[in-house]
Enzyme design. Structure first.
Site, short mmCIF file in Angstrom:
data_model
loop_
_atom_site.label_atom_id
_atom_site.label_comp_id
_atom_site.label_asym_id
_atom_site.label_seq_id
_atom_site.Cartn_x
_atom_site.Cartn_y
_atom_site.Cartn_z
N ASP A 7 0.87 -1.18 0.00
CA ASP A 7 0.00 0.00 0.00
C ASP A 7 0.91 1.22 0.00
O ASP A 7 1.45 1.60 1.03
CB ASP A 7 -0.89 -0.01 1.25
CG ASP A 7 -1.82 1.19 1.30
OD1 ASP A 7 -2.31 1.61 0.24
OD2 ASP A 7 -2.04 1.70 2.41
N GLU A 67 -1.47 -1.61 -4.56
CA GLU A 67 -2.72 -0.88 -4.70
C GLU A 67 -2.47 0.38 -5.52
O GLU A 67 -1.49 1.09 -5.30
CB GLU A 67 -3.27 -0.50 -3.32
CG GLU A 67 -4.63 0.16 -3.39
CD GLU A 67 -5.25 0.34 -2.02
OE1 GLU A 67 -5.88 -0.59 -1.54
OE2 GLU A 67 -5.06 1.43 -1.46
N ASP A 139 -2.22 0.99 7.43
CA ASP A 139 -1.53 0.84 6.14
C ASP A 139 -1.12 -0.61 5.93
O ASP A 139 -1.16 -1.12 4.80
CB ASP A 139 -0.30 1.76 6.08
CG ASP A 139 -0.69 3.22 6.14
OD1 ASP A 139 -1.48 3.65 5.28
OD2 ASP A 139 -0.22 3.92 7.05
#
Length: 172
Positions: A7, A67, A139
């Site tokens: 991420d 992502e 996160d």
């Protein structure tokens, strides 16, 4: 198959490692690579790169999934986020790990069942899918969600399956 979910973020880049065997998922590790705003941008990007390479060398994933970043209202913030994202894509690629990308809405839909899920819903579902996992930060939970999403759609060589494409921003 061992999967690394990532991420991207300039201040906190989340990472999560899972093992996927058929429909079974097992948590391996998770964490974040952190930088401070007081450091020059180049140093921060290098810290992200070195931190992720250390994670890759330690956990030896078969594949990585990242992502996709969203557009921020502030163009300068968006630019810095995309610079960090470039480093996040580069680190596994330089280590010879195949990299796939997933839109945030697709990750949420794969993990929670709806593309508009809130962060708390994603974290709760990740905890449910990976029982016993001690998730260190939001996160890291997001990164684990990316890994779970990729686990649902990756082939045994870590690449995304063409037949599973739903048209929601998934790229090999």
């Amino acid at each position: 198959m061992r999967l690394l979910g990532l991420d991207p973020g300039l201040q906190e880049t989340g990472w999560g490692v899972i093992e996927a065997e058929g429909n079974r998922l097992r948590h391996v590790a998770n964490g974040t690579v952190s930088t401070t705003a007081q450091r020059p941008l180049a140093e921060r990007l290098n810290a992200i790169y070195e931190g992720l390479v250390a994670v890759i060398e330690r956990h030896k994933p078969d594949a990585a999934a990242v992502e996709e970043a969203f557009l921020n209202k502030n163009p300068a913030t968006t630019l810095r986020l995309y610079q960090a994202r470039g480093v996040v894509l580069l680190a596994p690629a330089r280590c010879g790990v195949p990299v796939s990308e997933y839109a945030a809405r697709y990750v949420k839909k794969a993990v929670v069942g709806t593309g508009s899920a809130e962060k708390a819903q994603v974290r709760a579902m990740v905890a449910r899918l990976l029982p016993g996992a001690e998730i260190v930060r939001d996160d890291a939970a997001d990164a684990l969600a990316v890994a779970i999403c990729h686990g649902h759609f990756a082939t045994t060589d870590g690449r995304w399956r063409e037949g599973d494409r739903t048209g929601i921003g998934v790229r090999p």
